[in-house]
Design an enzyme around this catalytic site. Sequence first.
Site, short mmCIF file in Angstrom:
data_model
loop_
_atom_site.label_atom_id
_atom_site.label_comp_id
_atom_site.label_asym_id
_atom_site.label_seq_id
_atom_site.Cartn_x
_atom_site.Cartn_y
_atom_site.Cartn_z
N CYS A 29 -29.91 -41.60 37.09
CA CYS A 29 -30.59 -40.34 36.79
C CYS A 29 -31.53 -40.44 35.59
O CYS A 29 -32.64 -40.96 35.71
CB CYS A 29 -29.54 -39.24 36.60
SG CYS A 29 -30.19 -37.58 36.89
N GLU A 88 -25.32 -39.77 42.07
CA GLU A 88 -24.54 -39.76 40.84
C GLU A 88 -23.34 -38.81 41.00
O GLU A 88 -23.49 -37.69 41.49
CB GLU A 88 -25.45 -39.28 39.70
CG GLU A 88 -24.79 -39.19 38.33
CD GLU A 88 -25.76 -38.66 37.28
OE1 GLU A 88 -25.56 -38.98 36.09
OE2 GLU A 88 -26.73 -37.95 37.65
N LYS A 114 -24.17 -45.94 32.71
CA LYS A 114 -25.41 -45.23 32.41
C LYS A 114 -25.74 -45.33 30.92
O LYS A 114 -24.92 -45.03 30.06
CB LYS A 114 -25.25 -43.76 32.81
CG LYS A 114 -26.50 -42.91 32.63
CD LYS A 114 -26.24 -41.49 33.13
CE LYS A 114 -27.45 -40.59 33.01
NZ LYS A 114 -27.17 -39.22 33.51
#
Length: 269
Positions: free
Chosen positions: A150, A50, A117
């Site tokens: 994540c 990321e 995300k």
Amino acid sequence: MESDSLNVALVEFSPVWEDPQTNMAALDDVFAGLFSGGVPSAPDMVVLPEFFSAGFTMNPDAAEKACASPTLEWMVRTADRYGCAVTGSVPVIGPGSARYNRLYFAVPGRPAGVYDKAHLFFGGEQENYIPGNGRKIFEFKGWRILPGVCFDLRFPECIRNSGENPYDIYLNVANWPTARNAAADILLKARSIENVCWSLFCNRTGFDPLLEYSGNSAVIDYRGRSRGKRFTVCGVPVVCGVLEKSPMLRFREGFPVLDLAPSCDCGLR
């Protein structure tokens, strides 16, 4: 061309803070090493963490224009040069000054796939970025890949696999702090087992202004077993693995739990 096996390399890169040019130059050396004998087999897919080109920054000036991202241009150029997929996330700014934590999936010869995300981390990211609203599946060499970034790893309802429209790989790129490594281990194995899929977790190493990161990247098979092997390429830790599709499909036939799984019900489509 479809392939029953896929060689993957997870690069535990430690970026220089808010310095994409320096970071991409360093990664050029890593890619040269990966494809000149630095690992046993040249990878079909290289996974980067990321915000690999800038670090996990909340600085609005560090976001790249989505329509002209130097990092995306580098990813596409690198994918074309080595004939592989290249993926990782980048801070980008879109129309109306909205900023996104955007995962790109670059492959030779076609436009890069995009996933924003969905689950932004509290304590900064929620205030500075806009969550994505679309579940995506990328296809590469006959493999179907569900991306995540994540914190997405903690939300199993949005990763739910099903027998009607199954994916083969759950891919997560991360800046996951050392203090929470144990949680990542458990969550990743759970995602593999419950979705009967391969899972890839690529995490950075080193330090940023706030936190420490120790990699802990992993290749986990559909039974929850670790299948990654560690190497060092140009001083950078790399976890490599060979993913095999036929054994996974046979396991699904003999243990058809995906046929009982509900469809994704988290509001992401």
